[in-house]
Design an enzyme around this catalytic site. Structure first.
Site, mmCIF file in Angstrom:
data_model
loop_
_atom_site.group_PDB
_atom_site.id
_atom_site.type_symbol
_atom_site.label_atom_id
_atom_site.label_comp_id
_atom_site.label_asym_id
_atom_site.label_seq_id
_atom_site.Cartn_x
_atom_site.Cartn_y
_atom_site.Cartn_z
ATOM 1 N N LYS A 1 0.865 -1.179 0.000
ATOM 2 C CA LYS A 1 0.000 0.000 0.000
ATOM 3 C C LYS A 1 0.900 1.226 0.000
ATOM 4 O O LYS A 1 1.723 1.410 0.896
ATOM 5 C CB LYS A 1 -0.908 0.001 1.227
ATOM 6 C CG LYS A 1 -1.747 1.263 1.343
ATOM 7 C CD LYS A 1 -2.805 1.142 2.406
ATOM 8 C CE LYS A 1 -3.580 2.440 2.560
ATOM 9 N NZ LYS A 1 -4.636 2.341 3.563
ATOM 10 N N LYS B 1 -2.140 -1.514 -3.777
ATOM 11 C CA LYS B 1 -3.008 -0.337 -3.702
ATOM 12 C C LYS B 1 -2.189 0.926 -3.813
ATOM 13 O O LYS B 1 -1.200 1.036 -3.090
ATOM 14 C CB LYS B 1 -3.743 -0.377 -2.367
ATOM 15 C CG LYS B 1 -4.618 0.814 -2.083
ATOM 16 C CD LYS B 1 -5.224 0.682 -0.717
ATOM 17 C CE LYS B 1 -5.969 1.957 -0.385
ATOM 18 N NZ LYS B 1 -6.463 1.955 0.955
HETATM 19 C C1 PBG Z 1 -7.279 3.622 5.592
HETATM 20 C C2 PBG Z 1 -7.681 3.349 4.183
HETATM 21 C C3 PBG Z 1 -7.549 4.245 3.120
HETATM 22 C C4 PBG Z 1 -8.136 3.637 2.007
HETATM 23 C C5 PBG Z 1 -8.573 2.373 2.395
HETATM 24 N N1 PBG Z 1 -8.292 2.201 3.750
HETATM 25 C C6 PBG Z 1 -7.022 5.627 3.119
HETATM 26 C C7 PBG Z 1 -5.685 5.868 3.672
HETATM 27 O O1 PBG Z 1 -4.834 4.996 3.793
HETATM 28 O O2 PBG Z 1 -5.460 7.022 4.039
HETATM 29 C C8 PBG Z 1 -8.229 4.291 0.670
HETATM 30 C C9 PBG Z 1 -9.210 3.715 -0.305
HETATM 31 C C10 PBG Z 1 -9.586 4.611 -1.420
HETATM 32 O O3 PBG Z 1 -9.008 5.693 -1.630
HETATM 33 O O4 PBG Z 1 -10.513 4.236 -2.161
HETATM 34 N N2 PBG Z 1 -6.772 2.627 6.364
#
Ligand code: PBG
Length: 331
Positions: free
Chosen positions: A194, A252
């Site tokens: 991520k 991601k």
């Molecule tokens: C937070 C989380 C995020 C997303 C999924 N879980 C945002 C972040 O890490 O700040 C983003 C998903 C999206 O943008 O569609 N744990």
């Protein structure tokens, strides 16, 4: 000329026959935003067409997806500001409305796949995925909390838990805690690679979960989410997650990281997922609303590209529209 690739493109039946990749609705996961209350349906301004629902209306939304053949969902909670604190206590509260909602959803739809979010940011007054102490996001203490949270989520009935926090060692701690509590069959879909991406904006709008703007607190997530410049590091994260017990590895965002999806697909045998995140979907929606792109063409091409790169599973806000398109419904 004895080699003419165009021969295999002559007609639509031929093109269908030689088509290498096909994306099925069963490969898609639809993210759902929930809020405590009743009769609530609020459109996310930066993600037109996507709503935050209270449970009563969310059940109807799930039913309408189910009728379209879409049966996989990941649920994200919006938490009231007054329930947030420095250590994310409400995340460990068994009466948390999010956990009760999950149980109710699984009760009403036992054969759907329901995934959770394991992280502290919805519950943290700092908007961080971990506990913040002296300006640092502390790892090991956070992991203990996430493991405890996992047991409650498994108990609530989620089929897969989705740790989105990027703390080191969390998969192992979650797995041990769940097994000890008798939840051997609850899976882990790990946010393995991520990235600290600029494309999460609309999601943070939907949940009001952006990191706070305070002196001495980092305003970004760069000390735990990965550097977008790094490719080999994703393999290290994947090796660790697998060794620790992850069932599915996720990349991601998706579109700017197709090389990472392809790397994980080539190097590992577990299913690979990709999260086509909010900002990526928002860009396409905006271009289509301006009449610059055709949604019914650009949307499926986008999803197919993520699948072609190697994603077996795609989390996307377009899941419902794709399901409609496949059935020939107008959008
Ligand atoms: C937070 C989380 C995020 C997303 C999924 N879980 C945002 C972040 O890490 O700040 C983003 C998903 C999206 O943008 O569609 N744990």
């Amino acid at each position: 000329m004895n080699i003419r690739p165009r021969r295999n493109r002559r007609g639509s039946a031929i093109r269908d026959m030689v088509q290498e990749n096909r994306l099925n609705v069963s490969n898609l996961v639809f993210p759902l935003f929930i809020e405590d209350g009743q009769n609530i349906k609020v459109e996310i301004p930066s993600l037109p067409g996507i709503f935050r629902f209270s449970l009563d209306l969310l059940l109807k939304e799930i039913e309408s997806c189910y009728k379209l053949g879409l049966r996989n969902f990941i649920l994200f909670p919006k938490i009231k500001e007054e329930l947030k604190d420095l250590i994310g206590s409400y995340g460990l509260d068994e009466n948390n409305y999010y956990y009760k909602a999950a149980s109710k959803i699984k009760q009403n739809f036992p054969d759907i796949v329901l995934m959770s979010d394991v992280a502290l940011d919805p519950y943290s007054s700092m908007g961080h995925d971990g506990i913040v102490r002296n300006g640092l996001i502390v790892n090991d203490e956070t992991v203990e909390t996430l493991a405890a949270m996992s047991v409650i989520q498994a108990q609530a009935g989620f089929d897969y838990l989705g740790p989105s926090d990027m703390m080191d060692g969390r998969i192992e701690h979650m797995r041990i805690a769940m097994d000890d509590a008798g939840h051997q069959n609850t899976g882990i879909i790990s946010y393995t690679a991520k990235y600290a991406s600029a494309f999460y904006g609309p999601f943070r709008d939907a949940l009001d979960s952006s990191p706070v703007d305070l002196k001495d607190v980092p305003k970004d997530k760069k000390t735990y989410q990965m550097n977008p410049a790094n490719r080999r590091e994703a393999l290290l994260e994947a090796e660790l997650d697998l060794a620790e017990g992850a069932d599915i590895l996720m990349v991601k965002p998706a579109l700017n990281y197709l090389d990472i999806i392809s790397d994980l697909k080539q190097n590992f045998t577990v299913p690979i997922a990709a999260y086509h995140v909010s900002g990526e979907c928002a860009m396409l929606i905006a271009a289509c609303q301006n009449g610059w792109l055709d949604y019914e063409q650009a949307m499926p091409e986008t999803l197919l590209s993520i699948h072609r790169a190697g994603a077996d599973i795609i989390l996307t806000y377009f899941a419902k529209d794709y399901a409609k398109l496949v059935l020939g419904h107008s959008l």
